[in-house]
Write a protein that holds these residues in place. Sequence first.
Motif, PDB file in Angstrom:
ATOM      1  N   ALA A 104      24.917  36.297  40.372  1.00 44.29           N
ATOM      2  CA  ALA A 104      25.627  36.324  39.087  1.00 44.29           C
ATOM      3  C   ALA A 104      25.272  35.099  38.251  1.00 44.29           C
ATOM      4  O   ALA A 104      25.051  35.199  37.038  1.00 44.29           O
ATOM      5  N   TYR A 105      25.209  33.939  38.894  1.00 43.62           N
ATOM      6  CA  TYR A 105      24.796  32.718  38.188  1.00 43.62           C
ATOM      7  C   TYR A 105      23.363  32.863  37.668  1.00 43.62           C
ATOM      8  O   TYR A 105      23.059  32.458  36.531  1.00 43.62           O
ATOM      9  N   ALA A 106      22.492  33.411  38.495  1.00 43.22           N
ATOM     10  CA  ALA A 106      21.093  33.569  38.098  1.00 43.22           C
ATOM     11  C   ALA A 106      20.974  34.495  36.890  1.00 43.22           C
ATOM     12  O   ALA A 106      20.270  34.194  35.911  1.00 43.22           O
ATOM     13  N   SER A 107      21.682  35.632  36.945  1.00 40.18           N
ATOM     14  CA  SER A 107      21.628  36.597  35.847  1.00 40.18           C
ATOM     15  C   SER A 107      22.158  35.989  34.551  1.00 40.18           C
ATOM     16  O   SER A 107      21.586  36.181  33.473  1.00 40.18           O
ATOM     17  N   GLU A 108      23.222  35.233  34.652  1.00 43.36           N
ATOM     18  CA  GLU A 108      23.845  34.624  33.478  1.00 43.36           C
ATOM     19  C   GLU A 108      22.923  33.616  32.805  1.00 43.36           C
ATOM     20  O   GLU A 108      22.975  33.425  31.586  1.00 43.36           O
ATOM     21  N   ASN A 109      22.043  32.982  33.590  1.00 41.33           N
ATOM     22  CA  ASN A 109      21.202  31.909  33.055  1.00 41.33           C
ATOM     23  C   ASN A 109      19.717  32.264  32.973  1.00 41.33           C
ATOM     24  O   ASN A 109      18.880  31.381  32.804  1.00 41.33           O
ATOM     25  N   GLY A 110      19.401  33.544  33.093  1.00 43.51           N
ATOM     26  CA  GLY A 110      18.030  33.997  32.882  1.00 43.51           C
ATOM     27  C   GLY A 110      17.097  33.787  34.049  1.00 43.51           C
ATOM     28  O   GLY A 110      15.876  33.815  33.890  1.00 43.51           O
ATOM     29  N   HIS A 111      17.658  33.570  35.250  1.00 42.90           N
ATOM     30  CA  HIS A 111      16.834  33.395  36.445  1.00 42.90           C
ATOM     31  C   HIS A 111      16.679  34.721  37.191  1.00 42.90           C
ATOM     32  O   HIS A 111      17.481  35.646  37.029  1.00 42.90           O
ATOM     33  N   THR A 112      15.651  34.792  38.023  1.00 41.20           N
ATOM     34  CA  THR A 112      15.469  35.918  38.930  1.00 41.20           C
ATOM     35  C   THR A 112      15.731  35.439  40.348  1.00 41.20           C
ATOM     36  O   THR A 112      15.130  34.452  40.789  1.00 41.20           O
ATOM     37  N   LEU A 113      16.625  36.107  41.065  1.00 49.09           N
ATOM     38  CA  LEU A 113      16.993  35.688  42.414  1.00 49.09           C
ATOM     39  C   LEU A 113      16.524  36.709  43.440  1.00 49.09           C
ATOM     40  O   LEU A 113      16.751  37.909  43.285  1.00 49.09           O
ATOM     41  N   ILE A 114      15.880  36.203  44.496  1.00 45.88           N
ATOM     42  CA  ILE A 114      15.489  37.029  45.633  1.00 45.88           C
ATOM     43  C   ILE A 114      16.214  36.526  46.871  1.00 45.88           C
ATOM     44  O   ILE A 114      16.022  35.378  47.279  1.00 45.88           O
ATOM     45  N   ASN A 115      17.096  37.357  47.448  1.00 39.59           N
ATOM     46  CA  ASN A 115      17.815  37.005  48.664  1.00 39.59           C
ATOM     47  C   ASN A 115      17.065  37.540  49.880  1.00 39.59           C
ATOM     48  O   ASN A 115      16.718  38.720  49.927  1.00 39.59           O
ATOM     49  N   VAL A 116      16.819  36.678  50.858  1.00 38.30           N
ATOM     50  CA  VAL A 116      16.179  37.094  52.109  1.00 38.30           C
ATOM     51  C   VAL A 116      17.085  36.676  53.257  1.00 38.30           C
ATOM     52  O   VAL A 116      17.143  35.493  53.618  1.00 38.30           O
ATOM     53  N   ILE A 117      17.809  37.651  53.833  1.00 42.61           N
ATOM     54  CA  ILE A 117      18.738  37.372  54.926  1.00 42.61           C
ATOM     55  C   ILE A 117      18.066  37.683  56.260  1.00 42.61           C
ATOM     56  O   ILE A 117      17.499  38.758  56.449  1.00 42.61           O
ATOM     57  N   TRP A 118      18.137  36.740  57.173  1.00 43.42           N
ATOM     58  CA  TRP A 118      17.675  36.943  58.548  1.00 43.42           C
ATOM     59  C   TRP A 118      18.901  36.714  59.422  1.00 43.42           C
ATOM     60  O   TRP A 118      19.290  35.581  59.695  1.00 43.42           O
ATOM     61  N   TYR A 119      19.522  37.799  59.830  1.00 42.56           N
ATOM     62  CA  TYR A 119      20.784  37.717  60.550  1.00 42.56           C
ATOM     63  C   TYR A 119      20.641  36.943  61.859  1.00 42.56           C
ATOM     64  O   TYR A 119      19.660  37.097  62.585  1.00 42.56           O
ATOM     65  N   SER A 120      21.643  36.114  62.131  1.00 42.49           N
ATOM     66  CA  SER A 120      21.703  35.290  63.352  1.00 42.49           C
ATOM     67  C   SER A 120      20.543  34.308  63.459  1.00 42.49           C
ATOM     68  O   SER A 120      20.253  33.807  64.547  1.00 42.49           O
ATOM     69  N   SER A 121      19.899  34.021  62.346  1.00 39.85           N
ATOM     70  CA  SER A 121      18.731  33.137  62.397  1.00 39.85           C
ATOM     71  C   SER A 121      19.133  31.671  62.462  1.00 39.85           C
ATOM     72  O   SER A 121      20.275  31.289  62.177  1.00 39.85           O
ATOM     73  N   THR A 122      18.174  30.857  62.857  1.00 37.69           N
ATOM     74  CA  THR A 122      18.349  29.409  63.020  1.00 37.69           C
ATOM     75  C   THR A 122      17.109  28.702  62.483  1.00 37.69           C
ATOM     76  O   THR A 122      16.118  29.351  62.119  1.00 37.69           O
ATOM     77  N   THR A 123      17.150  27.391  62.478  1.00 37.84           N
ATOM     78  CA  THR A 123      15.946  26.646  62.096  1.00 37.84           C
ATOM     79  C   THR A 123      14.817  26.922  63.088  1.00 37.84           C
ATOM     80  O   THR A 123      13.646  26.952  62.708  1.00 37.84           O
TER      81      THR A 123
END
Length: 246
Positions: free
Chosen positions: A102-121
């Motif tokens: 929502a913040y990205a859309s409001e300010n003209g950014h493009t957001l890509i979410n990449v979730i890796w469930y249960s992931s760690t460093t």
Amino acid sequence: MKKSIAGVVAILLVALIVFGVLSFWPDGVEVGSHNMKTASFAETLLSPSESGADKKTTTKSDGSVSAEKKVQQGRQPMDTTSKTILFIGDSMLEGLGPRLAAYASENGHTLINVIWYSSTTEIWGRTTRLKERIDEFHPDYIFVCLGANELFVSDIKKKRQKYLDNMLSQIGNIPYVWIGPPNWKPDTGINDMIQESVAEGSFYLSNGEHFDRAKDGAHPTRASAAQWCDRVCKWVMEKSYHPIKL
């Protein structure tokens, strides 16, 4: 009577004049075998002021400056241009991702979410998956949220440091912010390790903040995660080394 008063005034006036002269006499005055030291108020009167702009700032005994002060001294100006933002991490993104979108859309950014469930460093750092996503989406800015699944790892630096370093090397020179985990119990060093490893002004410490928790007792509720994201975005603009418009 008047003569008596005049005499007293005259004596006091002479004493004041003598005292004033002695106050400005550099090495004191010798009287017989005695030395009369001059008063110190003249030195105080004529010495440079240490108030206001003339005061010297104090530093720590080792000459170091606090991390926050270093960031404030070296942080970049606000970047108001549109960004392609890559957001990678564990399941905490389920709560943070929609709000950041929502913040990205409001300010003209493009957001890509990449979730890796249960992931760690370790899971990310054993692979080149981060670099692959960078090559795929060419982000101008990166958000990372990892560490929640490593709160209780013993000997954390010995077991995780090399993987964290690998992730940071894959990010390279791209501006980024690493969002620390929302601790529900004290950790064994994951926050300290990340904070010591990332670039100045690139780590948001979530530990210690209030979170309303979901039924699992670990993940913030959606509403609490949204408030968490609000705090992160405010921090990015006001305190991070690479502020962007959010």
